[in-house]
Design a protein around this motif. Structure first.
Motif, PDB file in Angstrom:
ATOM      1  N   CYS A 154      -7.333   7.468  17.301  1.00  0.00           N
ATOM      2  CA  CYS A 154      -7.820   7.959  16.001  1.00  0.00           C
ATOM      3  C   CYS A 154      -7.117   7.232  14.863  1.00  0.00           C
ATOM      4  O   CYS A 154      -7.752   6.814  13.883  1.00  0.00           O
ATOM      5  CB  CYS A 154      -7.572   9.464  15.860  1.00  0.00           C
ATOM      6  SG  CYS A 154      -8.617  10.437  16.920  1.00  0.00           S
ATOM      7  N   LEU A 155      -5.794   7.067  15.012  1.00  0.00           N
ATOM      8  CA  LEU A 155      -5.037   6.389  13.949  1.00  0.00           C
ATOM      9  C   LEU A 155      -5.455   4.929  13.831  1.00  0.00           C
ATOM     10  O   LEU A 155      -5.615   4.397  12.717  1.00  0.00           O
ATOM     11  CB  LEU A 155      -3.529   6.499  14.230  1.00  0.00           C
ATOM     12  CG  LEU A 155      -2.622   5.893  13.162  1.00  0.00           C
ATOM     13  CD1 LEU A 155      -2.810   6.578  11.812  1.00  0.00           C
ATOM     14  CD2 LEU A 155      -1.155   5.981  13.570  1.00  0.00           C
ATOM     15  N   ALA A 156      -5.651   4.295  14.991  1.00  0.00           N
ATOM     16  CA  ALA A 156      -6.074   2.888  14.970  1.00  0.00           C
ATOM     17  C   ALA A 156      -7.430   2.754  14.283  1.00  0.00           C
ATOM     18  O   ALA A 156      -7.641   1.844  13.462  1.00  0.00           O
ATOM     19  CB  ALA A 156      -6.141   2.346  16.397  1.00  0.00           C
ATOM     20  N   LEU A 157      -8.353   3.670  14.593  1.00  0.00           N
ATOM     21  CA  LEU A 157      -9.684   3.631  13.962  1.00  0.00           C
ATOM     22  C   LEU A 157      -9.578   3.888  12.462  1.00  0.00           C
ATOM     23  O   LEU A 157     -10.241   3.231  11.656  1.00  0.00           O
ATOM     24  CB  LEU A 157     -10.603   4.668  14.616  1.00  0.00           C
ATOM     25  CG  LEU A 157     -10.975   4.380  16.079  1.00  0.00           C
ATOM     26  CD1 LEU A 157     -11.730   5.560  16.685  1.00  0.00           C
ATOM     27  CD2 LEU A 157     -11.821   3.112  16.171  1.00  0.00           C
ATOM     28  N   LEU A 158      -8.732   4.836  12.114  1.00  0.00           N
ATOM     29  CA  LEU A 158      -8.528   5.159  10.693  1.00  0.00           C
ATOM     30  C   LEU A 158      -8.025   3.923   9.936  1.00  0.00           C
ATOM     31  O   LEU A 158      -8.544   3.586   8.858  1.00  0.00           O
ATOM     32  CB  LEU A 158      -7.512   6.299  10.555  1.00  0.00           C
ATOM     33  CG  LEU A 158      -7.134   6.695   9.133  1.00  0.00           C
ATOM     34  CD1 LEU A 158      -8.060   7.798   8.627  1.00  0.00           C
ATOM     35  CD2 LEU A 158      -5.696   7.186   9.051  1.00  0.00           C
ATOM     36  N   LEU A 159      -7.059   3.244  10.513  1.00  0.00           N
ATOM     37  CA  LEU A 159      -6.486   2.075   9.835  1.00  0.00           C
ATOM     38  C   LEU A 159      -7.473   0.915   9.789  1.00  0.00           C
ATOM     39  O   LEU A 159      -7.491   0.138   8.843  1.00  0.00           O
ATOM     40  CB  LEU A 159      -5.196   1.631  10.542  1.00  0.00           C
ATOM     41  CG  LEU A 159      -3.983   2.547  10.372  1.00  0.00           C
ATOM     42  CD1 LEU A 159      -2.817   2.045  11.207  1.00  0.00           C
ATOM     43  CD2 LEU A 159      -3.566   2.650   8.918  1.00  0.00           C
ATOM     44  N   ALA A 163     -11.734   3.592   4.510  1.00  0.00           N
ATOM     45  CA  ALA A 163     -11.326   3.045   3.214  1.00  0.00           C
ATOM     46  C   ALA A 163      -9.821   3.196   3.042  1.00  0.00           C
ATOM     47  O   ALA A 163      -9.130   2.275   2.577  1.00  0.00           O
ATOM     48  CB  ALA A 163     -12.075   3.782   2.113  1.00  0.00           C
ATOM     49  N   LEU A 164      -9.313   4.363   3.431  1.00  0.00           N
ATOM     50  CA  LEU A 164      -7.874   4.594   3.324  1.00  0.00           C
ATOM     51  C   LEU A 164      -7.096   3.574   4.158  1.00  0.00           C
ATOM     52  O   LEU A 164      -6.097   3.009   3.706  1.00  0.00           O
ATOM     53  CB  LEU A 164      -7.539   6.023   3.787  1.00  0.00           C
ATOM     54  CG  LEU A 164      -6.052   6.362   3.903  1.00  0.00           C
ATOM     55  CD1 LEU A 164      -5.388   6.311   2.534  1.00  0.00           C
ATOM     56  CD2 LEU A 164      -5.839   7.737   4.528  1.00  0.00           C
ATOM     57  N   GLY A 165      -7.595   3.340   5.383  1.00  0.00           N
ATOM     58  CA  GLY A 165      -6.936   2.382   6.271  1.00  0.00           C
ATOM     59  C   GLY A 165      -6.890   0.989   5.657  1.00  0.00           C
ATOM     60  O   GLY A 165      -5.873   0.296   5.719  1.00  0.00           O
ATOM     61  N   ARG A 166      -8.022   0.585   5.055  1.00  0.00           N
ATOM     62  CA  ARG A 166      -8.072  -0.756   4.439  1.00  0.00           C
ATOM     63  C   ARG A 166      -7.053  -0.857   3.294  1.00  0.00           C
ATOM     64  O   ARG A 166      -6.357  -1.853   3.153  1.00  0.00           O
ATOM     65  CB  ARG A 166      -9.488  -1.034   3.926  1.00  0.00           C
ATOM     66  CG  ARG A 166     -10.417  -1.625   4.997  1.00  0.00           C
ATOM     67  CD  ARG A 166     -11.671  -2.201   4.386  1.00  0.00           C
ATOM     68  NE  ARG A 166     -12.509  -1.163   3.761  1.00  0.00           N
ATOM     69  CZ  ARG A 166     -13.369  -0.411   4.444  1.00  0.00           C
ATOM     70  NH1 ARG A 166     -13.504  -0.576   5.752  1.00  0.00           N
ATOM     71  NH2 ARG A 166     -14.106   0.491   3.830  1.00  0.00           N
ATOM     72  N   GLY A 182      -6.220  -2.980  -8.398  1.00  0.00           N
ATOM     73  CA  GLY A 182      -6.409  -1.622  -8.891  1.00  0.00           C
ATOM     74  C   GLY A 182      -5.983  -0.531  -7.932  1.00  0.00           C
ATOM     75  O   GLY A 182      -6.283   0.649  -8.157  1.00  0.00           O
ATOM     76  N   VAL A 183      -5.282  -0.907  -6.866  1.00  0.00           N
ATOM     77  CA  VAL A 183      -4.815   0.120  -5.908  1.00  0.00           C
ATOM     78  C   VAL A 183      -3.614   0.843  -6.506  1.00  0.00           C
ATOM     79  O   VAL A 183      -2.685   0.206  -7.022  1.00  0.00           O
ATOM     80  CB  VAL A 183      -4.429  -0.539  -4.567  1.00  0.00           C
ATOM     81  CG1 VAL A 183      -3.768   0.473  -3.646  1.00  0.00           C
ATOM     82  CG2 VAL A 183      -5.654  -1.145  -3.906  1.00  0.00           C
ATOM     83  N   ASN A 184      -3.638   2.160  -6.436  1.00  0.00           N
ATOM     84  CA  ASN A 184      -2.485   2.955  -6.875  1.00  0.00           C
ATOM     85  C   ASN A 184      -1.472   2.970  -5.728  1.00  0.00           C
ATOM     86  O   ASN A 184      -1.556   3.778  -4.807  1.00  0.00           O
ATOM     87  CB  ASN A 184      -2.955   4.380  -7.218  1.00  0.00           C
ATOM     88  CG  ASN A 184      -1.809   5.251  -7.722  1.00  0.00           C
ATOM     89  OD1 ASN A 184      -0.644   4.875  -7.614  1.00  0.00           O
ATOM     90  ND2 ASN A 184      -2.156   6.399  -8.263  1.00  0.00           N
ATOM     91  N   VAL A 185      -0.551   2.019  -5.805  1.00  0.00           N
ATOM     92  CA  VAL A 185       0.347   1.784  -4.659  1.00  0.00           C
ATOM     93  C   VAL A 185       1.204   3.013  -4.346  1.00  0.00           C
ATOM     94  O   VAL A 185       1.416   3.359  -3.185  1.00  0.00           O
ATOM     95  CB  VAL A 185       1.211   0.528  -4.928  1.00  0.00           C
ATOM     96  CG1 VAL A 185       2.309   0.394  -3.902  1.00  0.00           C
ATOM     97  CG2 VAL A 185       0.335  -0.705  -4.926  1.00  0.00           C
ATOM     98  N   ARG A 186       1.687   3.682  -5.378  1.00  0.00           N
ATOM     99  CA  ARG A 186       2.531   4.862  -5.141  1.00  0.00           C
ATOM    100  C   ARG A 186       1.746   5.944  -4.376  1.00  0.00           C
ATOM    101  O   ARG A 186       2.278   6.582  -3.469  1.00  0.00           O
ATOM    102  CB  ARG A 186       3.019   5.447  -6.464  1.00  0.00           C
ATOM    103  CG  ARG A 186       4.142   4.632  -7.043  1.00  0.00           C
ATOM    104  CD  ARG A 186       4.537   5.098  -8.417  1.00  0.00           C
ATOM    105  NE  ARG A 186       5.652   4.303  -8.888  1.00  0.00           N
ATOM    106  CZ  ARG A 186       6.858   4.780  -9.106  1.00  0.00           C
ATOM    107  NH1 ARG A 186       7.112   6.044  -8.937  1.00  0.00           N
ATOM    108  NH2 ARG A 186       7.825   3.978  -9.504  1.00  0.00           N
ATOM    109  N   HIS A 187       0.498   6.085  -4.750  1.00  0.00           N
ATOM    110  CA  HIS A 187      -0.344   7.069  -4.066  1.00  0.00           C
ATOM    111  C   HIS A 187      -0.573   6.647  -2.605  1.00  0.00           C
ATOM    112  O   HIS A 187      -0.527   7.482  -1.687  1.00  0.00           O
ATOM    113  CB  HIS A 187      -1.683   7.187  -4.818  1.00  0.00           C
ATOM    114  CG  HIS A 187      -2.633   8.169  -4.222  1.00  0.00           C
ATOM    115  ND1 HIS A 187      -2.329   9.509  -4.082  1.00  0.00           N
ATOM    116  CD2 HIS A 187      -3.898   8.022  -3.709  1.00  0.00           C
ATOM    117  CE1 HIS A 187      -3.349  10.130  -3.508  1.00  0.00           C
ATOM    118  NE2 HIS A 187      -4.311   9.251  -3.273  1.00  0.00           N
ATOM    119  N   VAL A 188      -0.777   5.347  -2.407  1.00  0.00           N
ATOM    120  CA  VAL A 188      -0.989   4.840  -1.044  1.00  0.00           C
ATOM    121  C   VAL A 188       0.278   5.031  -0.199  1.00  0.00           C
ATOM    122  O   VAL A 188       0.209   5.442   0.966  1.00  0.00           O
ATOM    123  CB  VAL A 188      -1.410   3.351  -1.072  1.00  0.00           C
ATOM    124  CG1 VAL A 188      -1.435   2.769   0.338  1.00  0.00           C
ATOM    125  CG2 VAL A 188      -2.764   3.208  -1.726  1.00  0.00           C
TER     126      VAL A 188
END
Lengths: 291, 409
Positions: A154-159, A163-166, A182-188
């Protein structure tokens, strides 16, 4: 022949559990470049929560998985966003020391809340086993392996596909470029830590089902995760799985053919050898922490 | 009123009250200080808490119920200065050294041979007695220490009574295997098992040493199934004993009798295994049914009544042993008519007292007399621990051979 098959089967089961317990540690190291020394505490927190939820709700401990993962996800997000991020902003060493301090504090809080006594999660099928040919399988350990493999997939598929994984992969590979896009790095970072904490919690359930646990065990699971990550490579479920399986196999084969007191010796010998020969781990990857 | 003013006034009041507090303590009489450390956190915290509760029970009973103890015509109150050593020998030695520097004369022991040994070395050098219930390793009692006393026989002598029980079983078991973990106590206890069982004429099939903190024992159990003994003896701490038992059940590893040095004494251990705990055997050094009379508590039942009035935590033999440490000190001081460390040490060396815990008599090396203070053997029957050996304390006959796991009702 039977003994070899049994030993390999035992190693496989143990390895799957090690892999699940390490994957969160690996992800945090790969993406945030933080060595999370409070990882073992998150694992134990998962075990204690599973015990509480399964007793309170009267359900099988494995069914508490979504609930425990949700709680740990929230805890992980808050922990990273409001505590670790401040240390990350200053220095990587600071974040490591911070997680060490948090581990010490949480261990004592756990003793205060849950007592220092050993606990264990005993599902109704805790003592059943089955045979495949001459090889005996402990149902609890096999279900733990199965749960580990499903969760790692599941984790591998998620990553890989979400979109979150990407975004997580992009941030891990080129933080600056991700920020420019434009990625909010702190949030990521916080989301990555939250996902890792959720998987640590899931590992806690699995470990709680197969082993007695107490607050003093946290260091064991942090150390095992560290070894698995160094063996397998940083930042990916596949690396954690490979490292975990390798560690499990080495442990059981050593215990069987060299002596039951020697698994730690061979485990650390392997760790030193790999650090000398292939410091990026067997599946050394493109994440920046491993470069 | 501003917050700063409140703080200043509070501090002022505290300064004024301090002499009054000191004089109130002085009026209550003299105090006997017992120092030491206990593991309230860390790996040994579970049993450490039991030991700590035992110390507190004895001190509070002697102070609050008996109003103190009389030694050489003077009344003394007991004061405990115990600190958490976090199961860490380095921290424990620092704490003990600091207490020695502060003038503490009498010490109570921590739990775990790995902590008791280095702390005992420090108190020995300072010629201050230590009475302890937490360290059984031979290393504590074979270094020529004169000031350290233990409530058990040394580890290699602890298995004598179990071997004696095995000889009485019918049909007599012929073979045994032993498993221990690689820690200071379990390792020497494993040696003790081999010494006692070999001397009793049992044939040893295998001996296994596990890491100090095992997470999987399947390979060892595979060997046990391939070469099955009549008796399997496991000497390790509670958590590891539970791991072994659970994996034995799940893998269908059956022996005629499973002896687990530590584990089945605890109610939590028996609950975790449920019906599978039936017929497990273990050592125990105290049970509330033991018949000994006691100068202070009266007997074990009265000790238990008082303990339950103070704590909800289930009692363990370590708790009773810890309370007996303080009683032994007081009895020695009364016999010596002195609270000088040297005199108390000499009285401890020749001690022969009856307490609710046991008759107290030490060997010249300081460990418990192997006959008088040796272990009793308990066996789980219907979820309760029954004493099956020795004959004078026994509450039930031993079950042998134990039913296989899948036949336990």
């Amino acid at each position: 022949m039977n003994l070899i098959a049994q030993t390999l089967a035992d190693g496989l089961v143990l390895g799957g559990i090690y892999a699940l317990a390490a994957v969160g540690f690996s992800l945090i190291f790969g993406v945030l470049h933080v060595i999370n020394l409070s990882h073992g505490i998150l694992v134990l927190l998962g075990a204690y929560l599973a015990l509480i939820f399964s007793q309170a709700l009267g359900i099988d401990p494995l069914l508490t998985l979504p609930l425990v993962m949700a709680v740990l996800f929230a805890v992980g997000y808050v922990y990273q966003r409001f505590l670790i991020q401040h240390a990350v902003d200053r220095s990587p060493l600071g974040s490591m020391l911070l997680t060490f301090g948090v581990a010490l504090m949480l261990q004592n809080i756990m003793i205060w809340v849950f007592s220092p006594d050993m606990k264990n999660i005993t599902p109704s099928w805790a003592f059943t086993s089955f045979h495949l040919g001459a090889v005996n399988f402990d149902a609890v350990r096999v279900s733990a392996l199965f749960a580990s493999l499903v969760l790692l997939c599941c984790l591998a598929l998620l990553l890989k596909f979400s979109a979150l994984g990407r975004v997580i992969r992009a941030t891990a590979q080129q933080t600056m470029a991700a920020r420019l896009c434009g990625v909010n790095v702190r949030h990521v970072y916080a989301l990555t830590f939250a996902v890792s904490a959720a998987f640590a919690g899931a590992a806690g359930i699995v470990i709680g089902i197969i082993l007695p646990f107490s607050p003093s065990d946290e260091a064991t699971w942090t150390l095992n995760a560290f070894v698995v990550v160094v063996l397998g490579g940083v930042g990916s479920p596949a690396g954690a799985l490979l490292g975990g399986l390798l560690l499990g196999m080495v442990s059981t084969l050593t215990a069987q053919y060299i002596g039951p007191s020697f698994p730690n010796v061979t485990m650390f010998l392997l760790l030193v050898l790999l650090l000398l020969v292939r410091p990026t781990g067997l599946l050394g990857n493109a994440f920046s922490a491993s470069r | 009123m501003r917050r700063r003013d409140v703080l200043l006034r509070g501090m002022g009041a505290a300064v004024l009250a301090a002499p009054a507090i000191r004089s109130a303590r002085a009026q209550a009489g003299k105090t006997l200080v017992f120092g030491g450390s206990v593991p309230l956190t860390g790996a040994a915290a579970e049993t450490g808490l039991n030991v700590n509760n035992g110390y507190i029970t004895a001190a509070s009973y002697l102070n609050d119920v008996l109003g103190g103890v009389e030694i050489a015509g003077e009344k003394y109150k007991i004061e405990l200065k115990l600190f958490d050593d976090a199961s860490d020998p380095a921290r424990a030695t620092t704490l003990i050294q600091r207490q020695l520097d502060d003038g503490t004369d009498f010490f109570l022991g921590s739990f775990g041979s790995n902590i008791v040994l280095p702390t005992a070395a420090i108190t020995e050098r300072a010629k201050k007695p230590m009475v302890q219930t937490g360290g059984g390793s031979d290393a504590i009692f074979t270094k020529g220490f004169k000031y350290v006393f233990g409530m058990y026989p040394r580890a290699t002598r602890q298995f004598a009574s179990a071997a004696a029980l095995f000889k009485t079983l019918q049909p007599t078991p012929q073979t045994y295997s032993v498993i221990w973990t690689n820690d200071a106590f379990s390792k020497t206890a494993g040696e003790g098992v081999k010494l006692s069982c070999d001397a009793a004429g049992f044939k040893r099939l295998d001996s296994f040493e596990l890491p100090a903190k095992p997470t999987d024992v399947s390979s060892v159990l595979g060997s046990v199934r391939a070469n099955t003994p009549d008796l399997l003896v496991c000497v390790m701490h509670d958590q590891d004993s539970l791991l072994v038992a659970r994996q034995m059940i799940a893998s269908g590893t059956n022996v005629k009798l499973l002896f687990q040095g530590l584990g089945p004494q605890l109610a939590s251990f028996r609950e975790a295994l449920g019906k599978y705990s039936e017929a497990l055997l273990c050592s125990t050094y105290w049970d509330e049914t033991v018949p000994y009379k006691d100068k202070f508590f009266g007997d074990s039942k009265k000790f238990m009544e008082y303990y339950k009035s103070k704590f909800t935590r289930p009692v363990a033999y370590h708790t009773a042993g810890a309370a007996a440490c303080i009683e032994t000190y007081i009895l020695a001081m009364q016999a010596a008519k002195s609270i000088k460390a040297e005199a108390v040490r000499d009285a401890l060396a020749v001690a022969d007292y009856e307490t609710f815990y046991s008759r107290i008599k030490f060997t010249p090396d300081g460990d418990g007399d192997p006959i008088i203070m040796g272990s009793m053997i308990g066996q789980v029957m219907k979820g309760k621990l029954e004493i099956v050996f020795p004959g004078e304390a026994h509450s039930a006959d031993p079950i042998y051979p134990a039913p296989p796991w899948d036949k336990k009702a």
